[in-house]
Design a protein around this motif. Structure first.
Motif, short mmCIF file in Angstrom:
data_model
loop_
_atom_site.label_atom_id
_atom_site.label_comp_id
_atom_site.label_asym_id
_atom_site.label_seq_id
_atom_site.Cartn_x
_atom_site.Cartn_y
_atom_site.Cartn_z
N LEU A 64 0.85 -1.19 0.00
CA LEU A 64 0.00 0.00 0.00
C LEU A 64 0.89 1.24 0.00
CD1 LEU A 64 -2.93 1.02 0.19
CD2 LEU A 64 -2.67 1.01 2.67
N SER A 65 0.70 2.13 -0.99
CA SER A 65 1.63 3.27 -1.14
C SER A 65 0.94 4.62 -1.31
CB SER A 65 2.55 3.03 -2.34
OG SER A 65 1.81 2.91 -3.55
N PHE A 84 4.66 3.73 1.67
CA PHE A 84 4.46 5.15 1.39
C PHE A 84 5.81 5.86 1.29
CE2 PHE A 84 0.41 3.96 3.21
CZ PHE A 84 -0.51 4.70 2.47
N SER A 85 6.03 6.58 0.19
CA SER A 85 7.22 7.42 0.05
C SER A 85 6.90 8.88 0.33
CB SER A 85 7.81 7.28 -1.36
OG SER A 85 6.85 7.64 -2.35
N LEU A 86 5.61 9.21 0.34
CA LEU A 86 5.14 10.56 0.65
C LEU A 86 3.99 10.47 1.64
CD1 LEU A 86 4.94 12.05 -2.97
CD2 LEU A 86 6.72 12.52 -1.29
N GLU A 101 -5.99 13.03 15.24
CA GLU A 101 -5.22 13.24 16.46
C GLU A 101 -4.03 12.28 16.58
OE1 GLU A 101 -8.97 14.64 19.31
OE2 GLU A 101 -8.02 12.69 19.60
N TRP A 102 -4.13 11.11 15.96
CA TRP A 102 -3.11 10.06 16.15
C TRP A 102 -2.77 9.48 14.78
CZ3 TRP A 102 -1.89 5.02 15.38
CH2 TRP A 102 -1.05 4.37 16.30
N LEU A 103 -1.48 9.54 14.42
CA LEU A 103 -1.04 9.07 13.11
C LEU A 103 0.23 8.25 13.25
CD1 LEU A 103 -1.12 9.04 9.99
CD2 LEU A 103 0.13 11.21 10.03
N ASP A 104 0.22 7.05 12.69
CA ASP A 104 1.41 6.20 12.67
C ASP A 104 1.78 5.91 11.22
OD1 ASP A 104 3.45 4.39 12.99
OD2 ASP A 104 2.40 3.11 14.43
N MET A 105 2.95 6.44 10.80
CA MET A 105 3.49 6.14 9.48
C MET A 105 4.88 5.54 9.60
SD MET A 105 2.12 8.96 6.76
CE MET A 105 2.53 7.81 5.44
N GLY A 106 5.14 4.88 10.72
CA GLY A 106 6.42 4.22 10.91
C GLY A 106 6.60 3.05 9.96
N GLY A 107 7.86 2.75 9.63
CA GLY A 107 8.13 1.59 8.79
C GLY A 107 7.72 1.77 7.35
N ASN A 108 7.82 3.00 6.83
CA ASN A 108 7.55 3.26 5.42
C ASN A 108 8.83 3.72 4.74
OD1 ASN A 108 4.50 3.05 4.52
ND2 ASN A 108 4.46 3.79 6.63
N CYS A 109 8.71 4.51 3.68
CA CYS A 109 9.88 4.97 2.91
C CYS A 109 9.90 6.49 2.82
CB CYS A 109 9.87 4.37 1.51
SG CYS A 109 9.64 2.57 1.47
N LEU A 110 9.40 7.17 3.83
CA LEU A 110 9.32 8.64 3.80
C LEU A 110 10.71 9.26 3.81
CD1 LEU A 110 6.45 9.23 6.40
CD2 LEU A 110 6.24 9.08 3.92
N GLU A 111 10.97 10.16 2.86
CA GLU A 111 12.24 10.87 2.82
C GLU A 111 12.12 12.29 3.36
OE1 GLU A 111 13.97 10.69 -1.04
OE2 GLU A 111 13.96 8.49 -1.12
N PHE A 112 10.91 12.84 3.29
CA PHE A 112 10.69 14.17 3.86
C PHE A 112 9.22 14.31 4.23
CE2 PHE A 112 10.22 14.48 -0.73
CZ PHE A 112 9.03 15.16 -0.88
#
Length: 337
Positions: free
Chosen positions: A165-166, A188-190, A202-213
């Motif tokens: 899922l990206s 997710f890269s973005l 209020e609560w967001l978890d995007m850990g363990g993805n490919c975010l560069e910025f």
């Protein structure tokens, strides 16, 4: 001559009647076979219905369908007889598909199908206007339909560990009541644009993805108080992160950050922050605290670890040290000039 003709006619008539009887017998056999199959099918439906009824429970005033660790790769059509169910809890069953008739369950409040093999979210799910929680973590979902934006009452959405899922459709910005979103361990890269327009998030978890910025206007998420970004590829933080006035938990461990923005020192609401396992330019040691001799050394070590991992103290000491070295470098430059 007349006798021969009459005999031929009689033979033909007898042969014809025999064929007719044979056809009639075959038709009767087919009817009996169909009735038998229908009877077996009806019996199987009744057996499945009886099995499903055993899975119905009343929990905290809700009618719940709970199936766990059983083999249900697909859900039978007869399930539609239980549209009064308010909560599905179906885990570790090998379920591969959410049925199209899901839209008939208009009383559904919680749909929890985590830890299965679901590969697709059907479009009719958008008709569940009372749905508050959709939990689909640990499945095989590759995309999210824009129709999901029709779930106007949705407060909690979990899509962790779906691997491929990206992206999310922009239409999800219409989920005005969404408070909790888990997108961890995906591709997710973005950070999806729609997240910036969710006023209740209020609560967001995007850990363990490919975010560069992160987006420069990340401060548009005004209600956000918890942000998990561990195990990504972040190299810097946007300056506007200091404008996130409700942010009190920020996890940034295991990224590529080389520095901590000095203005983060003014984030008074920030209680927990984690910069561990980043290639920070400066090596900072927290000042030791005085402790009485009778206190346990092991407890002291754990507390020191917690100070570095969670407290604002490490961040503040780092920023102060960076500022001190910058001033020293500037003075040295002036002297040399």
């Amino acid at each position: 001559m007349v006798v021969v003709a009459c005999s031929s006619v009689s033979s033909i008539k007898a042969l014809w009647e025999t064929r007719i009887k044979r056809v009639q017998v075959e038709k009767e056999d087919q009817k009996r076979s169909r009735r038998s199959r229908l009877s077996v099918g009806a019996w199987e439906d009744r057996a499945v219905l009886a099995r499903l009824k055993e899975k119905l429970q009343t929990e905290e005033g809700r009618l719940v369908l709970r199936i766990e660790q059983e083999d249900w790769k697909s859900l039978p059509g007869c399930l539609i007889q239980f549209t009064q169910v308010q909560e599905w809890q179906i885990h570790r069953t090998g379920l591969q598909k959410i049925p199209q008739f899901i839209s008939s369950f208009q009383n559904l409040i919680v749909l929890d199908l985590s830890r299965n093999g679901v590969s697709e979210i059907p479009k009719p799910i958008g008709k569940l206007t009372r749905l508050r929680e959709l939990l689909l973590s640990y499945n095989r979902i590759e995309s999210v339909p824009e129709d999901l934006s029709g779930c106007e009452s949705l407060e909690k959405l979990e899509l962790a560990m779906n691997r491929d899922l990206s992206e999310l459709p922009d239409q999800l910005r219409n989920l005005k009541k969404l408070q909790h979103l888990d997108l961890s361990m995906n591709a997710f890269s973005l950070m999806p644009d729609c997240l910036l327009d969710m006023p209740a998030l209020e609560w967001l978890d995007m850990g363990g993805n490919c975010l560069e910025f992160l987006p420069d206007d990340i401060d548009r998420m005004e209600a956000l108080h918890t942000l998990w970004l561990q195990r990504n590829q972040l190299q810097r933080l946007p300056e506007n992160i200091i404008r996130m006035q409700n942010l009190d938990t920020l996890v940034l461990s295991s990224n590529r950050l080389s520095d901590i923005p000095p203005l983060m020192e003014d984030m008074s609401r920030l209680r927990f922050v984690n910069f561990r396992d980043n290639p920070l330019t400066l090596e900072v040691t927290l000042p030791c605290r005085r402790r009485s001799s009778e206190e346990d050394e092991e407890e002291e070590e754990e507390e020191e670890e917690d100070r570095e991992m969670f407290g604002r103290e490490f961040m503040q000491v780092y920023i102060q040290e960076a500022r001190k070295r910058a001033h020293a470098a500037l003075n040295m430059h002036r002297v040399n000039s």
